[in-house]
Design a protein around this motif. Structure first.
Motif, short mmCIF file in Angstrom:
data_model
loop_
_atom_site.label_atom_id
_atom_site.label_comp_id
_atom_site.label_asym_id
_atom_site.label_seq_id
_atom_site.Cartn_x
_atom_site.Cartn_y
_atom_site.Cartn_z
N PHE B 117 12.87 38.38 52.82
CA PHE B 117 14.30 38.64 52.86
C PHE B 117 14.75 38.63 54.31
CE2 PHE B 117 12.50 40.58 49.13
CZ PHE B 117 13.40 40.31 48.12
N GLU B 118 16.04 38.41 54.49
CA GLU B 118 16.58 38.56 55.83
C GLU B 118 16.39 40.02 56.25
OE1 GLU B 118 17.43 35.98 57.38
OE2 GLU B 118 17.79 34.53 55.77
N LEU B 119 16.28 40.24 57.56
CA LEU B 119 16.01 41.59 58.07
C LEU B 119 17.04 42.61 57.55
CD1 LEU B 119 14.16 43.20 59.98
CD2 LEU B 119 15.85 42.76 61.80
N ASN B 120 16.53 43.71 57.02
CA ASN B 120 17.36 44.79 56.47
C ASN B 120 18.39 44.28 55.47
OD1 ASN B 120 16.05 46.77 57.93
ND2 ASN B 120 17.42 46.51 59.71
N SER B 121 18.01 43.26 54.73
CA SER B 121 18.96 42.64 53.81
C SER B 121 18.26 42.34 52.50
CB SER B 121 19.49 41.34 54.44
OG SER B 121 20.00 40.49 53.46
N ALA B 122 19.06 42.13 51.46
CA ALA B 122 18.50 41.73 50.17
C ALA B 122 18.69 40.24 49.93
CB ALA B 122 19.17 42.54 49.06
N ASP B 123 19.16 39.53 50.96
CA ASP B 123 19.36 38.08 50.79
C ASP B 123 18.01 37.36 50.90
OD1 ASP B 123 22.04 38.54 50.58
OD2 ASP B 123 22.43 38.24 52.74
N LEU B 124 17.74 36.51 49.94
CA LEU B 124 16.48 35.76 49.93
C LEU B 124 16.52 34.65 50.98
CD1 LEU B 124 16.23 35.46 46.07
CD2 LEU B 124 14.45 36.48 47.51
N THR B 125 15.39 34.44 51.63
CA THR B 125 15.32 33.30 52.56
C THR B 125 15.15 32.01 51.75
OG1 THR B 125 12.93 33.50 52.71
CG2 THR B 125 14.21 34.71 54.36
#
Lengths: 84, 219
Positions: B117-125
Protein backbone atom coordinates in the motif's frame (compact mmCIF):
# COMPACT_ATOMS: atom_id res chain seq x y z
CA UNK A 1 -10.56 -72.92 49.74
CA UNK A 2 -11.49 -70.40 52.44
CA UNK A 3 -9.64 -67.70 50.59
CA UNK A 4 -11.51 -68.48 47.38
CA UNK A 5 -14.83 -68.39 49.20
CA UNK A 6 -13.88 -65.09 50.82
CA UNK A 7 -12.93 -63.56 47.47
CA UNK A 8 -16.09 -64.87 45.87
CA UNK A 9 -18.18 -63.33 48.64
CA UNK A 10 -16.44 -60.00 48.19
CA UNK A 11 -17.10 -60.09 44.48
CA UNK A 12 -20.70 -61.15 44.93
CA UNK A 13 -21.39 -58.19 47.20
CA UNK A 14 -19.26 -55.61 45.46
CA UNK A 15 -21.04 -55.83 42.10
CA UNK A 16 -24.55 -55.02 43.34
CA UNK A 17 -23.10 -52.47 45.74
CA UNK A 18 -21.36 -50.76 42.84
CA UNK A 19 -24.62 -50.77 40.89
CA UNK A 20 -26.36 -49.06 43.79
CA UNK A 21 -28.61 -52.01 44.51
CA UNK A 22 -28.28 -51.62 48.25
CA UNK A 23 -29.60 -48.03 48.15
CA UNK A 24 -33.34 -47.71 47.96
CA UNK A 25 -34.98 -46.56 44.75
CA UNK A 26 -36.67 -43.74 46.68
CA UNK A 27 -33.30 -42.49 47.97
CA UNK A 28 -31.79 -42.64 44.51
CA UNK A 29 -34.81 -40.80 43.06
CA UNK A 30 -34.39 -38.13 45.72
CA UNK A 31 -30.70 -37.88 44.85
CA UNK A 32 -31.55 -37.50 41.15
CA UNK A 33 -34.03 -34.71 41.91
CA UNK A 34 -31.47 -32.92 44.06
CA UNK A 35 -28.86 -33.30 41.36
CA UNK A 36 -31.00 -31.50 38.75
CA UNK A 37 -32.84 -29.08 40.99
CA UNK A 38 -33.69 -25.86 39.15
CA UNK A 39 -32.35 -27.27 35.91
CA UNK A 40 -35.03 -27.37 33.23
CA UNK A 41 -33.15 -28.72 30.26
CA UNK A 42 -34.24 -31.87 28.46
CA UNK A 43 -31.98 -34.29 30.33
CA UNK A 44 -32.94 -32.85 33.71
CA UNK A 45 -36.64 -33.11 32.89
CA UNK A 46 -36.20 -36.66 31.65
CA UNK A 47 -34.22 -37.60 34.75
CA UNK A 48 -37.10 -36.39 36.94
CA UNK A 49 -39.65 -38.25 34.82
CA UNK A 50 -37.72 -41.53 34.97
CA UNK A 51 -37.17 -41.14 38.72
CA UNK A 52 -40.91 -40.73 39.23
CA UNK A 53 -41.64 -43.80 37.10
CA UNK A 54 -39.03 -45.80 39.05
CA UNK A 55 -40.68 -44.97 42.37
CA UNK A 56 -44.11 -45.81 40.93
CA UNK A 57 -42.88 -49.14 39.59
CA UNK A 58 -41.36 -49.99 42.93
CA UNK A 59 -44.68 -49.13 44.55
CA UNK A 60 -46.25 -51.66 42.20
CA UNK A 61 -43.64 -54.24 43.27
CA UNK A 62 -41.90 -54.36 39.90
CA UNK A 63 -38.41 -54.07 41.32
CA UNK A 64 -36.64 -54.92 38.09
CA UNK A 65 -38.41 -52.12 36.22
CA UNK A 66 -37.78 -49.75 39.12
CA UNK A 67 -34.05 -50.51 38.96
CA UNK A 68 -33.96 -50.00 35.23
CA UNK A 69 -35.83 -46.68 35.32
CA UNK A 70 -33.79 -45.30 38.20
CA UNK A 71 -30.61 -46.19 36.31
CA UNK A 72 -31.92 -44.29 33.29
CA UNK A 73 -32.82 -41.37 35.56
CA UNK A 74 -29.28 -41.31 36.93
CA UNK A 75 -27.78 -41.48 33.44
CA UNK A 76 -29.80 -38.48 32.28
CA UNK A 77 -29.13 -36.59 35.50
CA UNK A 78 -25.43 -37.05 34.80
CA UNK A 79 -25.91 -35.54 31.32
CA UNK A 80 -28.04 -32.64 32.58
CA UNK A 81 -25.15 -30.51 33.75
CA UNK A 82 -26.04 -30.33 37.44
CA UNK A 83 -28.41 -28.22 39.52
CA UNK A 84 -29.00 -24.56 38.73
CA UNK B 1 -22.27 -76.68 31.27
CA UNK B 2 -21.72 -75.02 27.90
CA UNK B 3 -25.47 -74.98 27.24
CA UNK B 4 -26.16 -73.40 30.60
CA UNK B 5 -23.56 -70.71 29.89
CA UNK B 6 -25.14 -69.93 26.52
CA UNK B 7 -28.60 -69.82 28.09
CA UNK B 8 -27.42 -67.46 30.82
CA UNK B 9 -25.69 -65.22 28.27
CA UNK B 10 -28.84 -65.11 26.14
CA UNK B 11 -30.96 -64.17 29.13
CA UNK B 12 -28.52 -61.43 30.09
CA UNK B 13 -28.62 -59.97 26.60
CA UNK B 14 -32.40 -60.14 26.51
CA UNK B 15 -32.53 -58.24 29.79
CA UNK B 16 -30.31 -55.54 28.30
CA UNK B 17 -32.50 -55.10 25.21
CA UNK B 18 -34.30 -51.79 25.03
CA UNK B 19 -37.92 -51.74 26.07
CA UNK B 20 -38.83 -49.78 22.98
CA UNK B 21 -37.97 -52.64 20.62
CA UNK B 22 -41.37 -54.21 21.06
CA UNK B 23 -43.34 -54.35 17.82
CA UNK B 24 -46.81 -52.97 18.60
CA UNK B 25 -48.75 -50.51 16.46
CA UNK B 26 -49.43 -47.99 19.22
CA UNK B 27 -45.79 -48.05 20.24
CA UNK B 28 -44.64 -47.67 16.67
CA UNK B 29 -46.86 -44.61 16.34
CA UNK B 30 -45.56 -43.21 19.62
CA UNK B 31 -41.97 -43.82 18.56
CA UNK B 32 -42.59 -42.02 15.28
CA UNK B 33 -44.22 -39.08 17.07
CA UNK B 34 -41.31 -38.78 19.51
CA UNK B 35 -38.79 -38.97 16.68
CA UNK B 36 -40.66 -36.26 14.78
CA UNK B 37 -40.78 -33.93 17.78
CA UNK B 38 -37.09 -34.52 18.40
CA UNK B 39 -36.35 -33.68 14.78
CA UNK B 40 -38.37 -30.48 15.19
CA UNK B 41 -36.01 -29.37 17.96
CA UNK B 42 -38.31 -30.17 20.88
CA UNK B 43 -35.46 -31.30 23.16
CA UNK B 44 -34.17 -27.73 23.06
CA UNK B 45 -37.41 -25.78 22.57
CA UNK B 46 -39.94 -27.76 24.59
CA UNK B 47 -37.76 -29.87 26.91
CA UNK B 48 -40.42 -30.65 29.51
CA UNK B 49 -43.00 -31.84 26.99
CA UNK B 50 -40.42 -33.82 25.07
CA UNK B 51 -39.15 -35.46 28.26
CA UNK B 52 -42.73 -36.34 29.23
CA UNK B 53 -43.27 -37.85 25.79
CA UNK B 54 -40.06 -39.91 25.92
CA UNK B 55 -40.75 -41.07 29.47
CA UNK B 56 -44.31 -42.10 28.54
CA UNK B 57 -42.96 -43.98 25.53
CA UNK B 58 -40.45 -45.93 27.62
CA UNK B 59 -43.02 -46.61 30.29
CA UNK B 60 -45.55 -47.80 27.72
CA UNK B 61 -42.92 -50.04 26.15
CA UNK B 62 -42.17 -51.54 29.53
CA UNK B 63 -45.84 -52.11 30.30
CA UNK B 64 -46.44 -53.70 26.90
CA UNK B 65 -43.59 -56.08 27.65
CA UNK B 66 -45.70 -57.46 30.47
CA UNK B 67 -48.01 -59.25 28.08
CA UNK B 68 -51.70 -59.12 28.93
CA UNK B 69 -51.42 -56.93 32.01
CA UNK B 70 -53.53 -53.72 32.00
CA UNK B 71 -53.96 -53.43 28.20
CA UNK B 72 -56.07 -50.27 28.56
CA UNK B 73 -53.44 -48.55 30.68
CA UNK B 74 -50.75 -49.52 28.20
CA UNK B 75 -52.69 -47.96 25.35
CA UNK B 76 -53.23 -44.84 27.47
CA UNK B 77 -49.50 -44.51 28.06
CA UNK B 78 -48.76 -44.85 24.35
CA UNK B 79 -51.47 -42.30 23.58
CA UNK B 80 -49.95 -39.94 26.16
CA UNK B 81 -46.56 -40.29 24.49
CA UNK B 82 -48.08 -39.41 21.13
CA UNK B 83 -50.05 -36.49 22.53
CA UNK B 84 -47.07 -35.02 24.40
CA UNK B 85 -44.78 -35.52 21.42
CA UNK B 86 -47.21 -33.74 19.09
CA UNK B 87 -47.57 -30.90 21.59
CA UNK B 88 -43.78 -30.70 21.92
CA UNK B 89 -43.37 -30.63 18.16
CA UNK B 90 -45.93 -27.82 17.78
CA UNK B 91 -44.43 -25.80 20.60
CA UNK B 92 -40.95 -26.40 19.29
CA UNK B 93 -41.76 -25.18 15.79
CA UNK B 94 -43.71 -22.12 17.02
CA UNK B 95 -41.68 -20.78 19.90
CA UNK B 96 -38.16 -21.62 19.11
CA UNK B 97 -35.53 -19.76 17.19
CA UNK B 98 -33.25 -21.97 15.15
CA UNK B 99 -30.10 -23.12 16.90
CA UNK B 100 -27.33 -20.58 16.51
CA UNK B 101 -24.95 -21.51 13.75
CA UNK B 102 -21.43 -22.21 14.91
CA UNK B 103 -19.03 -19.39 14.21
CA UNK B 104 -17.13 -19.98 10.99
CA UNK B 105 -13.64 -21.34 11.48
CA UNK B 106 -10.51 -20.61 9.52
CA UNK B 107 -9.60 -23.78 7.64
CA UNK B 108 -6.85 -22.44 5.36
CA UNK B 109 -4.81 -19.26 5.01
CA UNK B 110 -3.61 -17.98 1.65
CA UNK B 111 -0.82 -15.45 2.04
CA UNK B 112 -1.14 -12.67 -0.52
CA UNK B 113 2.54 -11.98 -1.06
CA UNK B 114 3.48 -8.70 -2.63
CA UNK B 115 0.38 -6.76 -1.65
CA UNK B 116 1.63 -3.30 -0.75
CA UNK B 117 0.00 0.00 0.00
CA UNK B 118 1.03 3.59 -0.30
CA UNK B 119 2.66 4.81 2.91
CA UNK B 120 0.09 5.25 5.71
CA UNK B 121 -2.62 4.67 3.15
CA UNK B 122 -5.09 2.01 2.12
CA UNK B 123 -4.53 2.67 -1.58
CA UNK B 124 -3.15 -0.36 -3.40
CA UNK B 125 0.01 0.05 -5.44
CA UNK B 126 -0.09 -0.87 -9.13
CA UNK B 127 1.95 -4.04 -8.60
CA UNK B 128 -0.44 -5.15 -5.86
CA UNK B 129 -3.35 -5.02 -8.28
CA UNK B 130 -1.62 -7.53 -10.53
CA UNK B 131 -1.12 -9.86 -7.57
CA UNK B 132 -4.74 -9.50 -6.54
CA UNK B 133 -5.84 -10.57 -10.02
CA UNK B 134 -4.33 -13.95 -9.17
CA UNK B 135 -6.42 -14.03 -6.01
CA UNK B 136 -9.51 -13.25 -8.09
CA UNK B 137 -8.63 -16.17 -10.36
CA UNK B 138 -8.21 -18.45 -7.34
CA UNK B 139 -11.58 -17.43 -5.94
CA UNK B 140 -13.24 -17.95 -9.32
CA UNK B 141 -11.67 -21.37 -9.57
CA UNK B 142 -12.68 -22.35 -6.04
CA UNK B 143 -16.22 -21.06 -6.16
CA UNK B 144 -17.27 -23.07 -3.09
CA UNK B 145 -15.12 -21.15 -0.60
CA UNK B 146 -15.85 -17.98 1.37
CA UNK B 147 -12.97 -15.87 2.56
CA UNK B 148 -12.06 -13.23 5.06
CA UNK B 149 -9.55 -10.63 3.92
CA UNK B 150 -7.31 -10.19 6.97
CA UNK B 151 -4.91 -7.24 7.04
CA UNK B 152 -2.07 -6.83 9.54
CA UNK B 153 0.40 -4.06 10.34
CA UNK B 154 3.75 -3.97 12.08
CA UNK B 155 4.08 -2.39 15.51
CA UNK B 156 5.23 1.03 14.35
CA UNK B 157 2.74 3.68 15.46
CA UNK B 158 -0.05 3.47 17.98
CA UNK B 159 -2.29 0.45 18.38
CA UNK B 160 -5.33 2.50 17.55
CA UNK B 161 -3.83 3.91 14.37
CA UNK B 162 -2.61 0.48 13.23
CA UNK B 163 -5.98 -1.07 13.91
CA UNK B 164 -7.80 1.55 11.84
CA UNK B 165 -5.19 1.33 9.07
CA UNK B 166 -5.47 -2.47 8.87
CA UNK B 167 -9.26 -2.24 8.69
CA UNK B 168 -9.07 0.23 5.80
CA UNK B 169 -6.51 -1.92 3.99
CA UNK B 170 -8.57 -5.08 4.41
CA UNK B 171 -11.61 -3.22 3.10
CA UNK B 172 -9.58 -1.92 0.17
CA UNK B 173 -8.55 -5.46 -0.85
CA UNK B 174 -12.11 -6.69 -0.43
CA UNK B 175 -13.39 -3.86 -2.62
CA UNK B 176 -10.88 -4.85 -5.28
CA UNK B 177 -12.01 -8.48 -5.25
CA UNK B 178 -15.69 -7.56 -5.39
CA UNK B 179 -15.15 -5.00 -8.14
CA UNK B 180 -13.48 -7.76 -10.16
CA UNK B 181 -16.42 -10.11 -10.05
CA UNK B 182 -16.26 -11.93 -6.69
CA UNK B 183 -19.68 -11.95 -5.06
CA UNK B 184 -19.81 -9.72 -1.99
CA UNK B 185 -21.47 -12.42 0.11
CA UNK B 186 -18.38 -14.61 -0.29
CA UNK B 187 -15.99 -12.04 1.14
CA UNK B 188 -15.67 -10.01 4.29
CA UNK B 189 -12.82 -7.95 5.63
CA UNK B 190 -11.18 -7.60 9.00
CA UNK B 191 -8.26 -5.59 10.29
CA UNK B 192 -6.10 -7.08 13.01
CA UNK B 193 -3.74 -4.13 13.50
CA UNK B 194 -0.48 -5.22 15.08
CA UNK B 195 -2.12 -7.91 17.26
CA UNK B 196 -0.98 -10.99 15.29
CA UNK B 197 2.70 -10.62 14.38
CA UNK B 198 4.40 -13.54 12.65
CA UNK B 199 7.94 -12.12 12.92
CA UNK B 200 10.12 -9.96 15.14
CA UNK B 201 8.97 -6.33 15.09
CA UNK B 202 12.40 -5.09 16.21
CA UNK B 203 13.99 -5.72 12.81
CA UNK B 204 13.05 -4.15 9.51
CA UNK B 205 12.76 -7.63 7.91
CA UNK B 206 10.42 -8.76 10.67
CA UNK B 207 8.27 -5.66 10.36
CA UNK B 208 8.03 -6.20 6.59
CA UNK B 209 6.76 -9.73 7.18
CA UNK B 210 4.24 -8.51 9.71
CA UNK B 211 2.78 -6.00 7.24
CA UNK B 212 0.72 -8.49 5.31
CA UNK B 213 -2.65 -9.41 3.88
CA UNK B 214 -4.13 -12.90 3.99
CA UNK B 215 -7.14 -14.61 2.55
CA UNK B 216 -8.59 -16.76 5.30
CA UNK B 217 -10.84 -19.51 4.00
CA UNK B 218 -13.76 -19.88 6.39
CA UNK B 219 -16.06 -22.86 6.95
Amino acid sequence: MKKILFLFSLLAFSLPAHAGLFTSVEDRAQEVRAQVEGNNNYHAELARQFATIAVTEKGEHDKAAAQEFIKMAEDHAAQAGGAQ
Amino acid sequence: MKRITILLASLSLAACASHTNIDIDELAEARAAVAASKAAGAERCAPKLQAEAVAALYWAAHEYSEHGIHPDENAELAAEAISKANEARNQGSKNCAPAPKPAPKVVEVIELDGINFELNSADLTATSATRLDKAVATLNRRSEINVEVAAHTDSSGSDKYNQALSERRAASVMDYLVSHGIKADRVNSKGYGESQPIADNTTSEGRAQNRRVELRIMK
